[in-house]
Design an enzyme around this catalytic site. Structure first.
Site, PDB file in Angstrom:
ATOM      1  N   HIS A   1      -0.579  -5.461   8.140  1.00  0.00           N
ATOM      2  CA  HIS A   1      -0.638  -3.993   8.075  1.00  0.00           C
ATOM      3  C   HIS A   1       0.343  -3.476   9.129  1.00  0.00           C
ATOM      4  O   HIS A   1      -0.028  -2.787  10.079  1.00  0.00           O
ATOM      5  CB  HIS A   1      -2.072  -3.506   8.299  1.00  0.00           C
TER       6      HIS A   1
ATOM      7  N   GLU B   1       0.864  -1.961   1.688  1.00  0.00           N
ATOM      8  CA  GLU B   1       1.912  -0.957   1.472  1.00  0.00           C
ATOM      9  C   GLU B   1       3.299  -1.418   1.920  1.00  0.00           C
ATOM     10  O   GLU B   1       3.893  -0.848   2.845  1.00  0.00           O
ATOM     11  CB  GLU B   1       1.544   0.349   2.190  1.00  0.00           C
TER      12      GLU B   1
HETATM   13  C1  FCB Z   1      -1.732   4.596   4.624  1.00  0.00           C
HETATM   14  C2  FCB Z   1      -1.850   3.474   5.628  1.00  0.00           C
HETATM   15  C3  FCB Z   1      -3.038   3.607   6.544  1.00  0.00           C
HETATM   16  C4  FCB Z   1      -3.296   5.041   6.959  1.00  0.00           C
HETATM   17  C5  FCB Z   1      -3.294   5.962   5.764  1.00  0.00           C
HETATM   18  C6  FCB Z   1      -3.570   7.402   6.095  1.00  0.00           C
HETATM   19  O1  FCB Z   1      -0.403   4.720   4.236  1.00  0.00           O
HETATM   20  O2  FCB Z   1      -1.958   2.240   4.960  1.00  0.00           O
HETATM   21  O3  FCB Z   1      -2.836   2.763   7.630  1.00  0.00           O
HETATM   22  O4  FCB Z   1      -2.427   5.422   7.937  1.00  0.00           O
HETATM   23  O5  FCB Z   1      -2.074   5.863   5.099  1.00  0.00           O
END
Ligand code: FCB
Length: 467
Positions: free
Chosen positions: A131, A176
Site C-alpha cells: 500500500h 491501487e
Molecule cells: C485510496 C487509498 C487509501 C485512502 C483512500 C481515501 O485511494 O487506497 O489509502 O487514502 O483512498
C-alpha cells in the site's frame, strides 16, 4: 455462490447474502507510526512527507494513529463492531528493511500478533503486501520505473508469505497501482513525487509485473486454500455528452486508468489504443517477451476501491497530470451533487456501474469492495459524541448500490469500509478524516462516531434499510 438476497416489495430492508464479508480497511503508513522502531527503515512516504511542501501542514506518518502500539485496542474496537474481516497492509520496510535481504523477525512478529489478536476476535485477516510504502533504497536505485523493483517485490512477497502464511487467508498483492504509478511518477502529488509520463507508464507495467511474479511466489509458498487477490481503483467514467469527442475522452482515460491494469492482469495483453495513444511518450520496449503471461497469472478475486465517478469531455487539461498524455485531449468536469470534505462528489451509481461492468467483462470472478467511505469535518461535541450523519448517508447509499449489483447478478463477496480510524490521508495529512472511529491525534483517544454504531448494526442485521 448461494445467494439469499431479499428485497421483495413487502420487506423494508435489503438483506445481503449469507456469509457476506463485512470489513474495515486501513493501511500501514496511514495508521502505524513507530516509523523507526524494530528495524523499520524509511519508505518513499517517510521521505516525501518530510520534504517541505509535499504534505498539507507538513504532517508525517511518524506517529500517525500509533496503531503499532495500540493494536489490541484497535482490534477490540473491531470486535465490538462485529466485522468479519479486517483489511490491513504490511509495511515492506518493516518486514524487509531496505527492500533486500532476509525478513526481520520483529517486523513479522507485529503482524503475527495482529493476526492472532484478530483470530481471537473471530476476524479474518486480509493482508495487502503493498500500500505504497516502497523502501526508500529501492527508489534510490530507480523505483517502480525500474524492472528490478518488481523482482524485489516478488522476493518480499515470498518472505512475507513464509512468515505469515499460516495466519493470513486472503492476500492482496497491490493496492491501487494506478495511484502508485501515476500520482507517484506522473503528476508527483504522491511519493516519490516524480513527474515524468514515460516513468509513470514504465511504473504501471512494472507494478503489473510485480503483481504477477508475486502471485507466482504466493502460490508456491501458501497453502492451496489461500485467496490471492489484487485491488484496483477503477475509474467510473462518464462522458459529458454522447458526442463522439466526449466518448473518445472516456476511451482514452479508460485505457490509461482502467484497461492498463485489467488487460494485462486478466487478458494477458496491452490495450492497442493505449500503446497508440502513448506512442509519443514511449515505445513500450520495456515490456519483454513473456511479461504478459506473468501479469495474467490467475487470481481468485478482484478488489475494487470506489469513492466517486469522473466526468470527462473532449478538450484539454493542465500538465503535469496523471494521465500520461491523455490530458491534452481530455477535460475533467465536476460531477453534480453533494460533496465530501475531499470535494469528491457523492454518487453511488458509479459503484453500481463499475460492478456490473466487471460482471460482464470478467464473468465468474468474485469481487470485493475493498475500499469505500467518505471524509467529513468530524469533531467530538461537548458531550463527547461524534455526529456524522452525512457519512451514514454515504455508506447507506453505497451499500444500497452494492446490494442492487448483487441482485443484478454481480458476485460481490464483501465490503470493506474505508476506514476504521481517522488517519494520515497522504498528501492531505491529518486534515481529512475518513474513520468511523474518531482519533484525537494529540491524545490518541479513539471515539467511535455515530457511523460506527450504524455500521455495527448493519453488520448484525446483514442488511440495510430500503432507501
Ligand atoms: C485510496 C487509498 C487509501 C485512502 C483512500 C481515501 O485511494 O487506497 O489509502 O487514502 O483512498
Amino acid at each position: 455462490m448461494t445467494t439469499l438476497v431479499t428485497s421483495s416489495p413487502e420487506t423494508t430492508e435489503l438483506r445481503f447474502p449469507t456469509g457476506f464479508r463485512w470489513g474495515t480497511a486501513t493501511a500501514a503508513y496511514q495508521i502505524e507510526g513507530a516509523a523507526t522502531e524494530d528495524g523499520r527503515t524509511p519508505s518513499i512516504w517517510d521521505t516525501f512527507s518530510h520534504t517541505p511542501g509535499k504534505v498539507h501542514h507538513g504532517d508525517t506518518g511518524d506517529i500517525a494513529a500509533d496503531h503499532y502500539h495500540r493494536m489490541p485496542e484497535d482490534v477490540a474496537l473491531m470486535r465490538r463492531l462485529g466485522v468479519t474481516d479486517y483489511r490491513f497492509s504490511i509495511a515492506w520496510p518493516r518486514v524487509q528493511p531496505t527492500g533486500r535481504g532476509p525478513a526481520v523477525q520483529k517486523g513479522l512478529d507485529f503482524y503475527r500478533r495482529l493476526c492472532d489478536e484478530l483470530r481471537e476476535a473471530g476476524i479474518r485477516p486480509v493482508a495487502t503486501l503493498y500500500h505504497w510504502d516502497l523502501p526508500q533504497e529501492l527508489e534510490d536505485t530507480g523505483g517502480w520505473p525500474r524492472r528490478e523493483t518488481a523482482a524485489r517485490f516478488a522476493e518480499y512477497a515470498a518472505l512475507t508469505a513464509a512468515g505469515l502464511g499460516d495466519r493470513v487467508a486472503t492476500w492482496t498483492t497491490l493496492n491501487e497501482p494506478w495511484c502508485a504509478a501515476f500520482l507517484g511518477y506522473g503528476n508527483g502529488v504522491h511519493a516519490p513525487g516524480r513527474t515524468n509520463d514515460a516513468d509513470a507508464l514504465r511504473a504501471a507495467h512494472h507494478l503489473n509485473l510485480a503483481h504477477g511474479w508475486a502471485v507466482q511466489a504466493l502460490r508456491t509458498t501458501l497453502p492451496n486454500a489461500a485467496e490471492v487477490s489484487l485491488t484496483l481503483n477503477l475509474h467510473a467514467l462518464r462522458p459529458l455528452t454522447s458526442a463522439a469527442g466526449d466518448l473518445d475522452a472516456v476511451r482514452r482515460i479508460d485505457a490509461v486508468a482502467n484497461r492498463i491494469f485489467l488487460d494485462p492482469v486478466f487478458h494477458g495483453r496491452l490495450p492497442d489504443d493505449l500503446v497508440r495513444d502513448t506512442a509519443g511518450i514511449t515505445d513500450w520496449s520495456f515490456v519483454q517477451d513473456g511479461d504478459l503471461a506473468v501479469t495474467s497469472a490467475p487470481i481468485d478475486s478482484l478488489g475494487i476501491n470506489y469513492y466517486s465517478p469522473t466526468v470527462v469531455a473532449a478538450g484539454a487539461s493542465e500538465s503535469p497530470s496523471p494521465w500520461a498524455g491523455a490530458q491534452s485531449h481530455v477535460r475533467f468536469l465536476p460531477a453534480p451533487g453533494p460533496r465530501t470534505a475531499m470535494d469528491w462528489p457523492v454518487d453511488a451509481e458509479g459503484l453500481y456501474e463499475l460492478l456490473t461492468r466487471l460482471r460482464d467483462e470478467l464473468p465468474g470472478l468474485p469481487l470485493l469492495v475493498t475500499e469505500n467511505g467518505a471524509a467529513y469535518d468530524d469533531y467530538a461535541d461537548p458531550s463527547g459524541n461524534v455526529r456524522d450523519p452525512e457519512r451514514i448517508s454515504y455508506l447507506h447509499s453505497h451499500l444500497t448500490a452494492v446490494h442492487r449489483a448483487i441482485e443484478a447478478g454481480v458476485d460481490v463477496r464483501g465490503y470493506f469500509l474505508w476506514s476504521l480510524l481517522d488517519n494520515f490521508e497522504w498528501a492531505y495529512g491529518y486534515n481529512k478524516r475518513f474513520g468511523i472511529v474518531h482519533v484525537d491525534f494529540a491524545t490518541q483517544r479513539r471515539t467511535p462516531k455515530d457511523s460506527a454504531t450504524w455500521y455495527g448494526r448493519t453488520i448484525a442485521r446483514n442488511a440495510v434499510d430500503k432507501p
